[in-house]
Design a protein around this motif. Structure first.
Motif, short mmCIF file in Angstrom:
data_model
loop_
_atom_site.label_atom_id
_atom_site.label_comp_id
_atom_site.label_asym_id
_atom_site.label_seq_id
_atom_site.Cartn_x
_atom_site.Cartn_y
_atom_site.Cartn_z
N SER A 95 0.83 -1.22 0.00
CA SER A 95 0.00 0.00 0.00
C SER A 95 0.85 1.25 0.00
N VAL A 96 1.90 1.25 0.80
CA VAL A 96 2.78 2.42 0.88
C VAL A 96 3.51 2.63 -0.44
N ILE A 97 3.98 1.54 -1.04
CA ILE A 97 4.69 1.63 -2.32
C ILE A 97 3.80 2.25 -3.40
N ASP A 98 2.55 1.80 -3.48
CA ASP A 98 1.61 2.31 -4.48
C ASP A 98 1.45 3.83 -4.37
N LEU A 99 1.43 4.33 -3.15
CA LEU A 99 1.22 5.77 -2.95
C LEU A 99 2.49 6.58 -3.19
N ILE A 100 3.62 6.07 -2.70
CA ILE A 100 4.87 6.81 -2.90
C ILE A 100 5.24 6.87 -4.38
N GLU A 101 4.84 5.84 -5.13
CA GLU A 101 5.13 5.84 -6.57
C GLU A 101 4.34 6.89 -7.33
N LYS A 102 3.43 7.60 -6.64
CA LYS A 102 2.73 8.74 -7.24
C LYS A 102 3.67 9.93 -7.42
N ILE A 103 4.78 9.90 -6.69
CA ILE A 103 5.76 10.99 -6.83
C ILE A 103 6.37 10.93 -8.24
N PRO A 104 6.39 12.02 -8.97
CA PRO A 104 6.94 12.02 -10.33
C PRO A 104 8.38 11.51 -10.36
N LEU A 105 8.72 10.78 -11.41
CA LEU A 105 10.04 10.17 -11.54
C LEU A 105 11.15 11.22 -11.50
N LYS A 106 10.91 12.39 -12.09
CA LYS A 106 11.91 13.45 -12.11
C LYS A 106 12.33 13.85 -10.70
N GLN A 107 11.34 13.96 -9.81
CA GLN A 107 11.64 14.33 -8.43
C GLN A 107 12.21 13.16 -7.65
N GLY A 108 11.73 11.95 -7.95
CA GLY A 108 12.25 10.76 -7.29
C GLY A 108 13.72 10.54 -7.59
N ASN A 109 14.16 10.96 -8.77
CA ASN A 109 15.57 10.78 -9.16
C ASN A 109 16.52 11.71 -8.41
N LEU A 110 15.95 12.67 -7.68
CA LEU A 110 16.78 13.58 -6.90
C LEU A 110 17.38 12.89 -5.68
N VAL A 111 16.71 11.81 -5.23
CA VAL A 111 17.11 11.13 -3.99
C VAL A 111 18.41 10.35 -4.20
N LYS A 112 19.33 10.52 -3.26
CA LYS A 112 20.61 9.82 -3.30
C LYS A 112 20.78 8.83 -2.15
N GLU A 113 20.03 9.04 -1.06
CA GLU A 113 20.22 8.21 0.13
C GLU A 113 18.94 8.19 0.95
N ILE A 114 18.65 7.04 1.56
CA ILE A 114 17.49 6.92 2.44
C ILE A 114 17.87 6.10 3.66
N THR A 115 17.55 6.61 4.85
CA THR A 115 17.85 5.89 6.09
C THR A 115 16.58 5.23 6.59
N LEU A 116 16.75 4.08 7.25
CA LEU A 116 15.62 3.27 7.71
C LEU A 116 16.08 2.35 8.83
N ASP A 117 15.11 1.68 9.46
CA ASP A 117 15.47 0.67 10.46
C ASP A 117 15.57 -0.69 9.77
N MET A 118 15.66 -1.76 10.56
CA MET A 118 15.86 -3.09 9.99
C MET A 118 14.57 -3.84 9.70
N ALA A 119 13.45 -3.16 9.81
CA ALA A 119 12.16 -3.81 9.52
C ALA A 119 12.09 -4.18 8.04
N GLY A 120 11.62 -5.38 7.77
CA GLY A 120 11.55 -5.87 6.40
C GLY A 120 10.67 -5.03 5.50
N ASN A 121 9.55 -4.52 6.05
CA ASN A 121 8.64 -3.73 5.22
C ASN A 121 9.26 -2.39 4.83
N MET A 122 10.02 -1.77 5.76
CA MET A 122 10.67 -0.50 5.43
C MET A 122 11.73 -0.70 4.34
N ASN A 123 12.47 -1.80 4.45
CA ASN A 123 13.49 -2.11 3.45
C ASN A 123 12.87 -2.34 2.08
N LEU A 124 11.74 -3.05 2.05
CA LEU A 124 11.07 -3.34 0.79
C LEU A 124 10.54 -2.05 0.15
#
Length: 319
Positions: A95-124
């Motif tokens: 569900s989260v992936i479907d919504l975050i993928e609404k972000i335009p690809l041009k803006q998504g390509n700006l991201v270089k790094e993402i921090t998270l915990d060790m939860a499997g769903n966050m990693n996915l």
């Protein structure tokens, strides 16, 4: 205007009107809430593509009634305006992936790094939504596991001390005697020593008070395993705090794993295996020393923002 009920009440009283009326007037007329383009789905999800940046954090937080929200934030926002990139009700990866993928690809390509915990769903979520981005495991989550393993050893001995005291009391009753708990040099009983040890075991030695130092020395003398576990916890902490090179970090973690295997502590061996299973994303920390600290701080701010509305039974959903 600040929509905090306490501030609204103060302003309203100055003008001789009811605070609740002022809140409604602000929400319905003075603010742009009525024409907000995300109003229809604000309780379930919010997306602000314009807030995206090079370094993001993803985390989950519980806002009210046990409901979890997945929050994607921009580190450069530093908890202020422009911090939230996305907020989604629930933590189900699909569900989260479907919504975050609404972000335009041009803006998504700006991201270089993402921090998270060790939860499997966050990693996915991070892997699917930002596939070409460096993923960094928050080192504080790794350290927290070590602290919990240390406390587990302390708690094991505390239960044992409680059980021994109960047996001594029952034995004394059989002979119509009054049981008196043995006190240590600092005035603590064994049970008290183990209970009070909880707080200072989280600290480094330099932060201990004189009383805590005395209590620690007694604890380590009676329970060498706690000293050994404390040293392992502090060594892991030092690796993350003092190391700035990924290769050196890898070598130091390998030595730490060896010490853990020799210790015989089951819980620490579990941590060691966890680090090995996530070693690539954990080692990425040493590149920019990025953590989820700002995300945790921002989640706390959201909770603090909502708390007065829960107390006043009045809620405004505005991010």
């Amino acid at each position: 205007m600040d929509s905090n009920p306490n501030n609204c009440n103060a302003i309203a009283s100055f003008y001789g009107v009811k605070g609740r009326n002022l809140q409604y007037q602000y929400k319905d007329f003075l603010s742009d809430f009525k024409i907000w383009d995300q109003k229809s789905h604000a309780k379930k999800w919010l997306i602000f593509p314009e807030n995206i940046g090079k370094r993001l954090s993803i985390d989950e937080t519980c806002l009210s009634n046990g409901e979890l929200y997945t929050v994607l934030t921009n580190k450069s926002g530093r908890g202020r305006k422009g911090t939230i990139v996305a907020m989604v009700l629930g933590n189900k990866a699909e569900s989260v992936i479907d919504l975050i993928e609404k972000i335009p690809l041009k803006q998504g390509n700006l991201v270089k790094e993402i921090t998270l915990d060790m939860a499997g769903n966050m990693n996915l979520i991070a892997k699917k939504c930002f596939s070409k981005v460096a993923r960094v495991i928050d080192r504080f989550h790794v350290q927290k596991l070590a602290s919990e393993a240390l406390q587990e050893i302390r708690i094991k001995y505390r239960w044992k001390a409680i059980d021994q005291e109960n047996q001594a009391i029952e034995e004394a009753k059989k002979f119509n005697k009054k049981h008196e708990s043995q006190t240590l040099a600092n005035g603590d009983t064994l049970k008290q020593l183990l209970a009070r040890g909880r707080h200072f075991l989280y600290k480094t030695k330099i932060k201990w008070s004189v009383n805590q130092t005395q209590r620690t020395n007694l604890l380590y003398e009676l329970y060498p395993d706690i000293l050994k576990a404390y040293n392992l916890t502090q060594e892991l902490r030092t690796i993350f705090e003092k190391t700035t090179n990924k290769v050196i970090g890898f070598a130091k973690l390998a030595k730490w794993h060896e010490k853990v295997s020799q210790s015989g502590f089951k819980s620490f061996n579990t941590i060691s295996r966890t680090i090995m299973n996530h070693y690539q994303t954990i080692l990425n920390y040493f590149d920019n020393r990025s953590t989820n600290a700002w995300a945790e701080s921002f989640n706390a701010k959201i909770k603090a923002f909502r708390s007065p509305f829960r107390r006043n039974k009045f809620r405004i959903f505005s991010f």
